[in-house]
Design a protein around this motif. Structure first.
Motif, PDB file in Angstrom:
ATOM      1  N   PHE A  79      25.662  29.694  51.786  1.00  0.00           N
ATOM      2  CA  PHE A  79      25.735  30.096  53.188  1.00  0.00           C
ATOM      3  C   PHE A  79      26.981  30.955  53.306  1.00  0.00           C
ATOM      4  CE2 PHE A  79      26.819  29.266  57.692  1.00  0.00           C
ATOM      5  CZ  PHE A  79      25.645  29.732  58.259  1.00  0.00           C
ATOM      6  N   ASP A  80      26.815  32.264  53.389  1.00  0.00           N
ATOM      7  CA  ASP A  80      27.959  33.153  53.251  1.00  0.00           C
ATOM      8  C   ASP A  80      28.305  33.961  54.488  1.00  0.00           C
ATOM      9  OD1 ASP A  80      25.719  34.734  53.122  1.00  0.00           O
ATOM     10  OD2 ASP A  80      26.409  35.933  51.439  1.00  0.00           O
ATOM     11  N   VAL A  81      27.871  33.546  55.660  1.00  0.00           N
ATOM     12  CA  VAL A  81      28.147  34.308  56.883  1.00  0.00           C
ATOM     13  C   VAL A  81      29.648  34.417  57.116  1.00  0.00           C
ATOM     14  CG1 VAL A  81      27.868  34.326  59.389  1.00  0.00           C
ATOM     15  CG2 VAL A  81      25.941  33.735  57.925  1.00  0.00           C
ATOM     16  N   MET A  82      30.383  33.318  56.932  1.00  0.00           N
ATOM     17  CA  MET A  82      31.817  33.326  57.189  1.00  0.00           C
ATOM     18  C   MET A  82      32.550  34.262  56.221  1.00  0.00           C
ATOM     19  SD  MET A  82      34.428  30.141  57.556  1.00  0.00           S
ATOM     20  CE  MET A  82      34.692  29.789  55.839  1.00  0.00           C
ATOM     21  N   LEU A  83      31.988  34.478  55.047  1.00  0.00           N
ATOM     22  CA  LEU A  83      32.650  35.324  54.051  1.00  0.00           C
ATOM     23  C   LEU A  83      32.799  36.765  54.516  1.00  0.00           C
ATOM     24  CD1 LEU A  83      31.020  33.950  50.797  1.00  0.00           C
ATOM     25  CD2 LEU A  83      33.298  33.464  51.698  1.00  0.00           C
ATOM     26  N   VAL A  90      41.012  34.707  50.796  1.00  0.00           N
ATOM     27  CA  VAL A  90      40.356  33.507  51.318  1.00  0.00           C
ATOM     28  C   VAL A  90      38.964  33.375  50.713  1.00  0.00           C
ATOM     29  CG1 VAL A  90      39.517  32.360  53.417  1.00  0.00           C
ATOM     30  CG2 VAL A  90      41.715  33.564  53.449  1.00  0.00           C
ATOM     31  N   LYS A  91      38.280  34.504  50.533  1.00  0.00           N
ATOM     32  CA  LYS A  91      36.963  34.471  49.901  1.00  0.00           C
ATOM     33  C   LYS A  91      37.042  33.845  48.512  1.00  0.00           C
ATOM     34  CE  LYS A  91      35.016  38.524  52.131  1.00  0.00           C
ATOM     35  NZ  LYS A  91      34.551  39.904  51.957  1.00  0.00           N
ATOM     36  N   LEU A  92      38.054  34.241  47.743  1.00  0.00           N
ATOM     37  CA  LEU A  92      38.195  33.704  46.390  1.00  0.00           C
ATOM     38  C   LEU A  92      38.407  32.193  46.412  1.00  0.00           C
ATOM     39  CD1 LEU A  92      40.334  36.484  44.678  1.00  0.00           C
ATOM     40  CD2 LEU A  92      37.878  36.081  44.489  1.00  0.00           C
ATOM     41  N   VAL A  93      39.191  31.713  47.379  1.00  0.00           N
ATOM     42  CA  VAL A  93      39.403  30.263  47.512  1.00  0.00           C
ATOM     43  C   VAL A  93      38.096  29.581  47.887  1.00  0.00           C
ATOM     44  CG1 VAL A  93      40.569  28.485  48.878  1.00  0.00           C
ATOM     45  CG2 VAL A  93      41.856  30.473  48.069  1.00  0.00           C
ATOM     46  N   LEU A  94      37.368  30.164  48.824  1.00  0.00           N
ATOM     47  CA  LEU A  94      36.089  29.576  49.242  1.00  0.00           C
ATOM     48  C   LEU A  94      35.070  29.601  48.107  1.00  0.00           C
ATOM     49  CD1 LEU A  94      35.824  30.940  52.892  1.00  0.00           C
ATOM     50  CD2 LEU A  94      36.392  28.612  52.159  1.00  0.00           C
ATOM     51  N   TYR A  95      35.051  30.660  47.310  1.00  0.00           N
ATOM     52  CA  TYR A  95      34.168  30.707  46.143  1.00  0.00           C
ATOM     53  C   TYR A  95      34.492  29.562  45.185  1.00  0.00           C
ATOM     54  CZ  TYR A  95      32.953  35.601  47.308  1.00  0.00           C
ATOM     55  OH  TYR A  95      32.510  36.747  47.906  1.00  0.00           O
ATOM     56  N   ALA A 155      37.558  28.948  36.380  1.00  0.00           N
ATOM     57  CA  ALA A 155      38.583  29.361  35.418  1.00  0.00           C
ATOM     58  C   ALA A 155      38.651  30.882  35.302  1.00  0.00           C
ATOM     59  CB  ALA A 155      38.305  28.723  34.057  1.00  0.00           C
ATOM     60  N   ARG A 156      37.512  31.538  35.305  1.00  0.00           N
ATOM     61  CA  ARG A 156      37.504  33.001  35.237  1.00  0.00           C
ATOM     62  C   ARG A 156      38.177  33.595  36.462  1.00  0.00           C
ATOM     63  NH1 ARG A 156      31.482  34.714  33.704  1.00  0.00           N
ATOM     64  NH2 ARG A 156      32.271  36.723  34.346  1.00  0.00           N
ATOM     65  N   ARG A 157      37.899  33.026  37.611  1.00  0.00           N
ATOM     66  CA  ARG A 157      38.517  33.518  38.842  1.00  0.00           C
ATOM     67  C   ARG A 157      40.024  33.292  38.804  1.00  0.00           C
ATOM     68  NH1 ARG A 157      35.269  30.935  41.938  1.00  0.00           N
ATOM     69  NH2 ARG A 157      33.665  32.510  41.940  1.00  0.00           N
ATOM     70  N   PRO A 162      36.426  38.819  37.000  1.00  0.00           N
ATOM     71  CA  PRO A 162      35.310  38.773  37.946  1.00  0.00           C
ATOM     72  C   PRO A 162      34.270  37.730  37.530  1.00  0.00           C
ATOM     73  CG  PRO A 162      35.150  40.711  36.563  1.00  0.00           C
ATOM     74  CD  PRO A 162      36.460  40.055  36.231  1.00  0.00           C
ATOM     75  N   THR A 163      33.485  37.287  38.502  1.00  0.00           N
ATOM     76  CA  THR A 163      32.469  36.266  38.238  1.00  0.00           C
ATOM     77  C   THR A 163      31.062  36.715  38.584  1.00  0.00           C
ATOM     78  OG1 THR A 163      32.771  35.305  40.422  1.00  0.00           O
ATOM     79  CG2 THR A 163      34.105  34.382  38.635  1.00  0.00           C
ATOM     80  N   ALA A 164      30.883  37.965  38.968  1.00  0.00           N
ATOM     81  CA  ALA A 164      29.559  38.511  39.297  1.00  0.00           C
ATOM     82  C   ALA A 164      28.918  37.794  40.464  1.00  0.00           C
ATOM     83  CB  ALA A 164      28.630  38.493  38.084  1.00  0.00           C
ATOM     84  N   ARG A 165      29.724  37.398  41.436  1.00  0.00           N
ATOM     85  CA  ARG A 165      29.180  36.702  42.596  1.00  0.00           C
ATOM     86  C   ARG A 165      29.568  37.448  43.863  1.00  0.00           C
ATOM     87  NH1 ARG A 165      30.388  30.547  44.517  1.00  0.00           N
ATOM     88  NH2 ARG A 165      29.080  30.628  46.340  1.00  0.00           N
ATOM     89  N   PHE A 166      28.615  37.648  44.750  1.00  0.00           N
ATOM     90  CA  PHE A 166      28.853  38.258  46.046  1.00  0.00           C
ATOM     91  C   PHE A 166      29.642  39.559  45.944  1.00  0.00           C
ATOM     92  CE2 PHE A 166      28.538  33.679  47.021  1.00  0.00           C
ATOM     93  CZ  PHE A 166      27.354  33.734  47.724  1.00  0.00           C
ATOM     94  N   GLY A 167      29.192  40.435  45.060  1.00  0.00           N
ATOM     95  CA  GLY A 167      29.818  41.737  44.967  1.00  0.00           C
ATOM     96  C   GLY A 167      30.922  41.832  43.946  1.00  0.00           C
ATOM     97  N   GLU A 168      31.355  40.725  43.368  1.00  0.00           N
ATOM     98  CA  GLU A 168      32.358  40.815  42.309  1.00  0.00           C
ATOM     99  C   GLU A 168      31.692  41.426  41.083  1.00  0.00           C
ATOM    100  OE1 GLU A 168      35.099  37.269  41.904  1.00  0.00           O
ATOM    101  OE2 GLU A 168      33.488  36.418  43.089  1.00  0.00           O
ATOM    102  N   ASP A 169      32.411  42.215  40.337  1.00  0.00           N
ATOM    103  CA  ASP A 169      31.855  42.864  39.163  1.00  0.00           C
ATOM    104  C   ASP A 169      31.710  41.858  38.028  1.00  0.00           C
ATOM    105  OD1 ASP A 169      31.739  45.329  40.412  1.00  0.00           O
ATOM    106  OD2 ASP A 169      33.807  45.791  39.846  1.00  0.00           O
TER     107      ASP A 169
END
Length: 173
Positions: A79-83, A90-95, A155-157, A162-169
């Motif tokens: 559920f990523d509306v808040m992102l 903050v996005k990285l912490v929430l991820y 750990a990667r974050r 990058p973790t390939a999630r929500f636009g990360e490469d």
């Protein structure tokens, strides 16, 4: 730490690829078994008694292996509306919180799957002639992969990769 995490990412990437191939082979095998069962039942007017329970067991494998790979690749339900409203840090912490929650779910899969397997180990599946514990093996194996892949993402974050999630490469191989 970055080099170590790149090595870990390559290893878990290979593990994910193997899991995905096993899941795909399981899907093909299950389809073939169901087709054979339909042919035997409706064309030959007979039945192969072991195809249905074997197909259900194979289905467990491809579902849980595929789900674990989906978690590694960042395709799990979220559920990523808040992102869209918060800053990148903050996005990285929430991820990471999300990945830790998923890892906790994976621990539950392993724990309860193992308990279920232990309780059914003495039971024999009559049409397959194997222990009932095999019904829960995909749950345990999938849970192990869910934990591994979720912790890898955290750990990667943390290493700045990058973790390939929500636009990360994606990590370059």
């Amino acid at each position: 730490m970055k080099n170590t995490m790149k090595s870990v990412a390559l290893t878990t990437g290979l593990l994910a690829r193997v899991a995905l191939w096993v899941a795909g082979a399981g899907l093909v095998a299950m389809t073939a078994l169901i087709a054979a069962q339909v042919f035997w039942r409706y064309i030959l007017n007979d039945s192969i008694v072991w195809t249905e329970p074997a197909s259900v067991m194979i289905m467990g494998w491809f579902i849980f292996l595929g789900a674990a790979v989906g978690i590694r690749e960042g395709y799990h339900l979220s559920f990523d509306v808040m992102l869209y409203l918060v800053p990148d840090r903050v996005k990285l912490v929430l991820y990471s919180i999300s990945d830790l929650a998923v890892a906790g779910f994976g621990v539950g899969m392993v724990w309860f799957g193992w308990k279920l397997a232990a309780k059914t180990a003495a039971n024999m599946l009559p049409s397959l002639g194997i222990s009932g514990a095999f019904d829960f093996a995909p749950l345990v194996a999938g849970g192990v992969l869910v934990v591994l892949f979720s912790l890898e993402r955290v750990a990667r974050r943390a290493a700045g990769l990058p973790t390939a999630r929500f636009g990360e490469d994606a990590v370059e191989h």
